[in-house]
Design a protein around this motif. Structure first.
Motif, PDB file in Angstrom:
ATOM      1  N   ILE A   1       0.842  -1.201   0.000  1.00  9.76           N
ATOM      2  CA  ILE A   1       0.000   0.000   0.000  1.00  9.76           C
ATOM      3  C   ILE A   1       0.879   1.254   0.000  1.00  9.76           C
ATOM      4  O   ILE A   1       0.633   2.200  -0.755  1.00  9.76           O
ATOM      5  N   GLN A   2       1.917   1.263   0.814  1.00 14.03           N
ATOM      6  CA  GLN A   2       2.798   2.430   0.874  1.00 14.03           C
ATOM      7  C   GLN A   2       3.508   2.654  -0.453  1.00 14.03           C
ATOM      8  O   GLN A   2       3.562   3.780  -0.960  1.00 14.03           O
ATOM      9  N   TRP A   3       4.042   1.598  -1.037  1.00 17.28           N
ATOM     10  CA  TRP A   3       4.748   1.721  -2.315  1.00 17.28           C
ATOM     11  C   TRP A   3       3.767   2.045  -3.446  1.00 17.28           C
ATOM     12  O   TRP A   3       4.091   2.802  -4.353  1.00 17.28           O
ATOM     13  N   GLY A   4       2.562   1.479  -3.376  1.00 17.89           N
ATOM     14  CA  GLY A   4       1.555   1.759  -4.404  1.00 17.89           C
ATOM     15  C   GLY A   4       1.116   3.203  -4.396  1.00 17.89           C
ATOM     16  O   GLY A   4       0.953   3.831  -5.447  1.00 17.89           O
ATOM     17  N   VAL A   5       0.926   3.762  -3.210  1.00 19.35           N
ATOM     18  CA  VAL A   5       0.566   5.180  -3.092  1.00 19.35           C
ATOM     19  C   VAL A   5       1.690   6.055  -3.642  1.00 19.35           C
ATOM     20  O   VAL A   5       1.440   7.042  -4.349  1.00 19.35           O
ATOM     21  N   THR A   6       2.931   5.696  -3.337  1.00 16.54           N
ATOM     22  CA  THR A   6       4.067   6.474  -3.837  1.00 16.54           C
ATOM     23  C   THR A   6       4.109   6.463  -5.361  1.00 16.54           C
ATOM     24  O   THR A   6       4.294   7.514  -6.007  1.00 16.54           O
ATOM     25  N   TYR A   7       3.927   5.295  -5.964  1.00 19.44           N
ATOM     26  CA  TYR A   7       3.941   5.189  -7.425  1.00 19.44           C
ATOM     27  C   TYR A   7       2.782   5.960  -8.047  1.00 19.44           C
ATOM     28  O   TYR A   7       2.971   6.777  -8.957  1.00 19.44           O
ATOM     29  N   LEU A   8       1.579   5.758  -7.532  1.00 25.66           N
ATOM     30  CA  LEU A   8       0.400   6.392  -8.113  1.00 25.66           C
ATOM     31  C   LEU A   8       0.448   7.911  -7.971  1.00 25.66           C
ATOM     32  O   LEU A   8       0.126   8.643  -8.909  1.00 25.66           O
ATOM     33  N   SER A   9       0.853   8.399  -6.819  1.00 22.72           N
ATOM     34  CA  SER A   9       0.901   9.849  -6.623  1.00 22.72           C
ATOM     35  C   SER A   9       1.935  10.493  -7.537  1.00 22.72           C
ATOM     36  O   SER A   9       1.720  11.600  -8.064  1.00 22.72           O
ATOM     37  N   ASN A  10       3.059   9.811  -7.775  1.00 23.63           N
ATOM     38  CA  ASN A  10       4.053  10.360  -8.694  1.00 23.63           C
ATOM     39  C   ASN A  10       3.565  10.317 -10.133  1.00 23.63           C
ATOM     40  O   ASN A  10       3.861  11.228 -10.927  1.00 23.63           O
ATOM     41  N   LEU A  11       2.818   9.298 -10.494  1.00 21.53           N
ATOM     42  CA  LEU A  11       2.208   9.273 -11.816  1.00 21.53           C
ATOM     43  C   LEU A  11       1.277  10.464 -12.004  1.00 21.53           C
ATOM     44  O   LEU A  11       1.310  11.148 -13.036  1.00 21.53           O
ATOM     45  N   LEU A  12       0.446  10.727 -11.022  1.00 20.20           N
ATOM     46  CA  LEU A  12      -0.519  11.822 -11.108  1.00 20.20           C
ATOM     47  C   LEU A  12       0.176  13.177 -11.175  1.00 20.20           C
ATOM     48  O   LEU A  12      -0.309  14.104 -11.842  1.00 20.20           O
ATOM     49  N   GLU A  13       1.299  13.307 -10.492  1.00 21.22           N
ATOM     50  CA  GLU A  13       2.002  14.584 -10.480  1.00 21.22           C
ATOM     51  C   GLU A  13       2.889  14.786 -11.703  1.00 21.22           C
ATOM     52  O   GLU A  13       3.024  15.914 -12.198  1.00 21.22           O
ATOM     53  N   LEU A  14       3.490  13.712 -12.200  1.00 16.08           N
ATOM     54  CA  LEU A  14       4.490  13.847 -13.255  1.00 16.08           C
ATOM     55  C   LEU A  14       4.013  13.411 -14.630  1.00 16.08           C
ATOM     56  O   LEU A  14       4.627  13.772 -15.642  1.00 16.08           O
ATOM     57  N   ALA A  15       2.935  12.625 -14.692  1.00 18.96           N
ATOM     58  CA  ALA A  15       2.480  12.100 -15.985  1.00 18.96           C
ATOM     59  C   ALA A  15       0.956  11.989 -15.998  1.00 18.96           C
ATOM     60  O   ALA A  15       0.399  10.920 -16.245  1.00 18.96           O
TER      61      ALA A  15
ATOM     62  N   GLN B   1      -4.493   8.422   2.715  1.00 17.71           N
ATOM     63  CA  GLN B   1      -4.963   9.796   2.858  1.00 17.71           C
ATOM     64  C   GLN B   1      -4.191  10.741   1.938  1.00 17.71           C
ATOM     65  O   GLN B   1      -4.711  11.795   1.541  1.00 17.71           O
ATOM     66  N   LYS B   2      -2.984  10.375   1.564  1.00 14.69           N
ATOM     67  CA  LYS B   2      -2.181  11.210   0.673  1.00 14.69           C
ATOM     68  C   LYS B   2      -2.817  11.349  -0.709  1.00 14.69           C
ATOM     69  O   LYS B   2      -2.497  12.281  -1.462  1.00 14.69           O
ATOM     70  N   LEU B   3      -3.698  10.416  -1.050  1.00 13.78           N
ATOM     71  CA  LEU B   3      -4.352  10.457  -2.355  1.00 13.78           C
ATOM     72  C   LEU B   3      -5.695  11.177  -2.311  1.00 13.78           C
ATOM     73  O   LEU B   3      -6.395  11.247  -3.323  1.00 13.78           O
ATOM     74  N   ALA B   4      -6.043  11.736  -1.150  1.00 18.13           N
ATOM     75  CA  ALA B   4      -7.356  12.375  -0.999  1.00 18.13           C
ATOM     76  C   ALA B   4      -7.525  13.585  -1.914  1.00 18.13           C
ATOM     77  O   ALA B   4      -8.647  13.940  -2.275  1.00 18.13           O
ATOM     78  N   ARG B   5      -6.434  14.210  -2.333  1.00 18.21           N
ATOM     79  CA  ARG B   5      -6.557  15.386  -3.201  1.00 18.21           C
ATOM     80  C   ARG B   5      -6.871  15.013  -4.640  1.00 18.21           C
ATOM     81  O   ARG B   5      -7.006  15.887  -5.496  1.00 18.21           O
ATOM     82  N   TRP B   6      -6.962  13.719  -4.896  1.00 21.27           N
ATOM     83  CA  TRP B   6      -7.418  13.255  -6.214  1.00 21.27           C
ATOM     84  C   TRP B   6      -8.695  12.424  -6.031  1.00 21.27           C
ATOM     85  O   TRP B   6      -8.678  11.195  -6.143  1.00 21.27           O
ATOM     86  N   PRO B   7      -9.816  13.075  -5.715  1.00 22.65           N
ATOM     87  CA  PRO B   7     -11.051  12.337  -5.430  1.00 22.65           C
ATOM     88  C   PRO B   7     -11.531  11.480  -6.611  1.00 22.65           C
ATOM     89  O   PRO B   7     -12.281  10.525  -6.420  1.00 22.65           O
ATOM     90  N   GLN B   8     -11.079  11.821  -7.830  1.00 28.37           N
ATOM     91  CA  GLN B   8     -11.502  11.052  -8.986  1.00 28.37           C
ATOM     92  C   GLN B   8     -10.982   9.610  -8.973  1.00 28.37           C
ATOM     93  O   GLN B   8     -11.457   8.762  -9.720  1.00 28.37           O
ATOM     94  N   LEU B   9     -10.013   9.341  -8.110  1.00 29.87           N
ATOM     95  CA  LEU B   9      -9.487   7.989  -8.015  1.00 29.87           C
ATOM     96  C   LEU B   9     -10.482   7.012  -7.412  1.00 29.87           C
ATOM     97  O   LEU B   9     -10.388   5.804  -7.606  1.00 29.87           O
ATOM     98  N   ALA B  10     -11.402   7.553  -6.600  1.00 31.84           N
ATOM     99  CA  ALA B  10     -12.453   6.724  -5.978  1.00 31.84           C
ATOM    100  C   ALA B  10     -11.862   5.583  -5.156  1.00 31.84           C
ATOM    101  O   ALA B  10     -12.340   4.439  -5.231  1.00 31.84           O
ATOM    102  N   LEU B  11     -10.842   5.920  -4.387  1.00 29.64           N
ATOM    103  CA  LEU B  11     -10.275   4.928  -3.483  1.00 29.64           C
ATOM    104  C   LEU B  11     -11.033   4.945  -2.174  1.00 29.64           C
ATOM    105  O   LEU B  11     -11.593   5.984  -1.774  1.00 29.64           O
ATOM    106  N   PRO B  12     -11.078   3.832  -1.443  1.00 32.47           N
ATOM    107  CA  PRO B  12     -11.801   3.809  -0.158  1.00 32.47           C
ATOM    108  C   PRO B  12     -11.201   4.784   0.840  1.00 32.47           C
ATOM    109  O   PRO B  12      -9.980   4.915   0.923  1.00 32.47           O
TER     110      PRO B  12
END
Length: 436
Positions: free
Chosen positions: A375-389, A424-435
């Protein structure tokens, strides 16, 4: 870690067994990939004096990736890896111990905590007595409070109290107590880090600590790990930085110190030298210290810690390419290579290579092991994708689906402690629809 006998079962069963045996319970909370955790295993748990003391305890290790670990961690107020807690047989905390001590220093702190417990006290009891002036504290109680792991407290001792005013109140009480003399410098350093000290007082404190070999050695962990922060909080920065540099240089060349502490001291030496007069000679120093430390590695745990510190030192020296080569050379032999892939992504980010950043984060996530780690590594990867690509929608969706699967696999544990904090770090991207 074979020399310490670790209780097998749940924390509740361990506490029950400790109560039945009338033994204190020693709890280790950590993760396989965490460099400080690996240092604890190599430098603390492998120390003969710590192993001898462990026979008086019921020892229990809780891995952050074990089933239900994050929910249990919430109940026990555990978050940072590693956290080391000593419980009384009745389940109340005696104290939390710093993970940055070396084996000798940790053994002394643990023995002291057991002595305080045998005398009917604890960190909580001592803190209350000091703050209310209800009685005089013993020297051992003052030292117990000075050695307390304030960084991993999570409100266990502080409760609703703020750290800085609490430390100031302790210092005010301790200054008047002759038995507090050995504890005061460490409490003062903690107070300075909590920004509860004036710049001139901070400078005087650090200069006095650096000038006294015994006091400096007793606080080596704070100086090595927080040297830059301490200097920035002081007046007379150049004078203080020079004193820290000179003390660190002695430690970096100290035959009796373990390799991780020597390398951490070399990093402090380099940091202080950069503040004073950056030069090409720092490159030679960095290469020499890294080579010596890696040659001295005694086991896989220590090597993991040393590589992590070496990368930090090389980056501090402006040798990012060397740090990158070091990481890549150690990936095949690392027991958790996905941890070092995050550092490789960081190096790529500093040189502006977005493609390499995302590839390393992706590879790290795909090879990560353990539900909380994934979960920690997945959040890191996904958040960097959203910010950089942000335009790579297919890749983002693939990462989102993978993370959803990991959240589902974690079950209720995904809603607790480190897992919840990461999501919670992904909360600023509500379109992700994560729990939530």
């Amino acid at each position: 870690m074979t020399a310490i006998t670790w209780w097998q079962g749940t924390p509740a069963a361990a506490l029950a067994q400790a109560a039945a045996q009338q033994q204190p319970l020693f709890l280790y909370w950590g993760a396989q990939w965490c460099p400080p955790c690996n240092r604890v295993k190599s430098e603390i748990f492998a120390h003969s004096a710590v192993q001898a003391l462990s026979r008086q305890l019921l020892c229990y290790q809780l891995d952050g990736d074990s089933a239900g670990a994050q929910q249990l961690a919430g109940q026990l107020r555990l978050r940072s890896y590693p956290t080391l807690v000593l419980f009384a047989p009745d389940g109340r905390e005696i104290t939390r111990l710093p993970c940055e001590f070396d084996g000798e220093r940790f053994a002394a702190a643990l023995a002291q905590a057991l002595a305080v417990h045998a005398a009917g006290s604890s960190a909580a009891t001592a803190l209350q007595a000091a703050l209310t002036a209800s009685r005089a504290l013993s020297a051992a109680e003052w030292n117990l409070l000075a050695d307390y792991s304030w960084d991993t407290d999570e409100g266990a001792l502080l409760g609703e109290r703020a750290l800085a005013p609490t430390l100031l109140a302790l210092l005010n009480a301790g200054t008047a107590a002759a038995t507090a003399l050995t504890a005061l410098p460490r409490l003062q350093l903690h107070a300075l880090l909590a920004q509860a000290s004036a710049p001139e007082a901070g400078a005087a404190l650090l200069l006095a600590v650096c000038a006294d070999e015994a006091v400096a050695r007793a606080n080596m962990d704070l100086l090595n790990n927080y040297g830059i922060e301490l200097v920035k909080l002081c007046a007379r920065r150049e004078t203080v930085a020079a004193a820290l540099r000179d003390r660190a240089a002695l430690w970096a060349d100290d035959f009796w110190l373990a390799a991780p502490d020597k390398l951490a001291a070399a990093r402090l030496q380099l940091r202080m030298a950069r503040l004073l007069a950056p030069s090409a000679a720092l490159h030679e120093l960095a290469h020499r210290q890294v080579a010596a430390a890696l040659d001295a590695a005694s086991d896989a745990y220590q090597l993991h810690t040393l590589v992590n510190t070496a990368v930090s030192l090389l980056n501090e020296a402006g040798l990012g390419t060397d740090a990158e080569h070091l990481l890549q050379s150690h990936l095949p032999e690392s027991h958790t290579p996905f941890y070092f892939m995050l550092s490789l992504a960081g190096i790529a980010k500093r040189r502006g290579d977005t493609a390499a950043v995302l590839d390393w984060y992706q590879h790290a996530y795909e090879t990560a092991v353990g539900p909380a780690t994934r979960i920690q590594w997945g959040v890191t990867y996904l958040s960097n994708l959203l910010e950089l690509a942000a335009t790579e929608t297919a890749r983002i969706e693939q990462a989102r689906q993978a993370l959803l699967e990991d959240v589902a696999m974690a079950g209720e544990d995904a809603r607790h402690q480190r897992n919840a904090g990461q999501l919670q770090k992904l909360a600023r991207w509500p379109q992700l629809a994560l729990p939530a």
